[in-house]
Write an enzyme that holds these catalytic residues in place. Structure first.
Site, mmCIF file in Angstrom:
data_model
loop_
_atom_site.group_PDB
_atom_site.id
_atom_site.type_symbol
_atom_site.label_atom_id
_atom_site.label_comp_id
_atom_site.label_asym_id
_atom_site.label_seq_id
_atom_site.Cartn_x
_atom_site.Cartn_y
_atom_site.Cartn_z
ATOM 1 N N LYS A 83 32.364 11.058 10.984
ATOM 2 C CA LYS A 83 32.886 10.699 9.671
ATOM 3 C C LYS A 83 33.304 9.239 9.703
ATOM 4 O O LYS A 83 34.070 8.859 10.605
ATOM 5 C CB LYS A 83 34.082 11.597 9.345
ATOM 6 N N LYS A 98 35.789 9.781 14.106
ATOM 7 C CA LYS A 98 36.303 9.420 12.784
ATOM 8 C C LYS A 98 36.734 7.958 12.817
ATOM 9 O O LYS A 98 37.705 7.593 13.480
ATOM 10 C CB LYS A 98 37.472 10.326 12.407
#
Length: 327
Positions: A250, A198
């Site tokens: 992500k 992330k």
């Protein structure tokens, strides 16, 4: 030269039926997961201005959206709670009657086993300062104190019925503590979808409106640096070693290369989150007449699949099913 060219790749592109026959990558409803925001106390859906077509749901409209997702054959829904009140330690995340845990119960009651109910396991929606963990006396995110809360959150969400929990705060050791807590509470079958990779991204902007984030500043001390790719593999390896069943990258579009590297490196399913800013860019360009909206949606999702994602979290999930059916 008679008959030149001898090789004619266009033969395999001459009709929709031919293109379907030789397609290398598929995009199917089962591969799509719909993120949903449920707002505590809401009496009607609240539009998110930076994400046209996306809303903060009431409990009732969330149930209807879950039922539709199940009917469409989506892979699942990922639930985010938007509480009325926040505090320094995000205590609403642990409350069995807090909005996220209530929304999980609602979704499971609505869909049963016909749809996977997933829950975001993070404190940022629940903390008054907007960070993904609790703060120490100097205002820094305290990794190990946060882990203790994450362990309790995992059990609370599993107790509410979540099939899959998604630790997303990028705390060191988060998957391990959640796995141990789940197992100790007899939730050995609860799956962990680890937000393993992330990045600290500018494309998260609209999401902060969606969850009513109180964040001031940034999350660069715990989310990853966009300059680094090897670090992604290190994080993935750690999460799998700690018990992650699925790993996720992500954002998606600015990190398609990372999705491919992770997919080539691991033997577990790989998910990718087509995040709010990526959604907003396409919607804004389409609203200005600069691109063909529906084609751009499918092209975006196909690019993420082609990069190697087995599942995609996308705000277009339900609409994409309709678009695929019309192709």
């Amino acid at each position: 030269m008679t008959g030149f060219p001898d090789v004619r790749p266009r033969r395999l592109r001459q009709s929709a039926a031919m293109r379907r026959l030789v397609a290398e990558t598929t995009l199917e409803p089962r591969q799509l997961i719909l993120p949903m925001f449920i707002r505590e106390g809401a009496r009607e859906p609240i539009a998110i201005s930076s994400m046209p077509g996306v809303y903060q749901h009431t409990r009732d409209t969330a149930r209807k959206a879950v039922a539709e997702a199940a009917q469409l054959g989506l892979g699942g829904v990922m639930l985010f709670g938007v509480p009325e009140e926040k505090d320094e330690v995000g205590s609403g995340a642990l409350d069995p009657d807090g909005i996220l845990n209530v929304a999980i119960r609602d979704a499971v009651s609505e869909a049963g086993d016909s749809l996977l109910v997933m829950s975001d396991l993070c404190l940022d929606e629940f903390t008054s300062h907007g960070h993904c963990g609790v703060l120490d006396s100097e205002g820094r995110v305290d990794n190990d104190a946060t882990l203790k809360i994450y362990a309790e959150m995992g059990v609370a969400q599993a107790s509410a019925g979540a099939h899959i929990v998604g630790p997303s705060g990028m705390m060191d050791g988060q998957v391990g503590v959640v796995r141990r807590a789940l197992d100790a509470a007899n939730f050995q079958d609860t799956v962990i979808l680890a937000y393993a990779v992330k990045y600290a991204s500018s494309f998260f902007g609209p999401f902060r409106e969606a969850v009513g984030s109180s964040l001031q500043g940034d999350r660069k001390t715990y989310q990853q640096d966009g300059a680094n790719a090897r670090d992604a593999i290190r994080e993935v390896d750690l999460d799998i070693a700690e018990g992650a069943d699925i790993v996720m990258v992500k954002p998606a579009l600015a990190y398609l290369d990372i999705i491919r590297q992770v997919r080539d490196h691991v033997n577990v399913p790989v998910a990718a989150y087509n995040i709010s800013g990526e959604y907003a860019m396409v919607e804004a360009a389409a609203a200005n007449g600069w691109i063909h909206r529906e084609n751009a949606i499918l092209e975006t999702l196909m690019s993420i699949r082609r990069a190697g994602a087995d599942q995609i979290l996308t705000y277009w999930a339900a609409e994409a099913v309709d678009l695929l059916g019309r192709r």
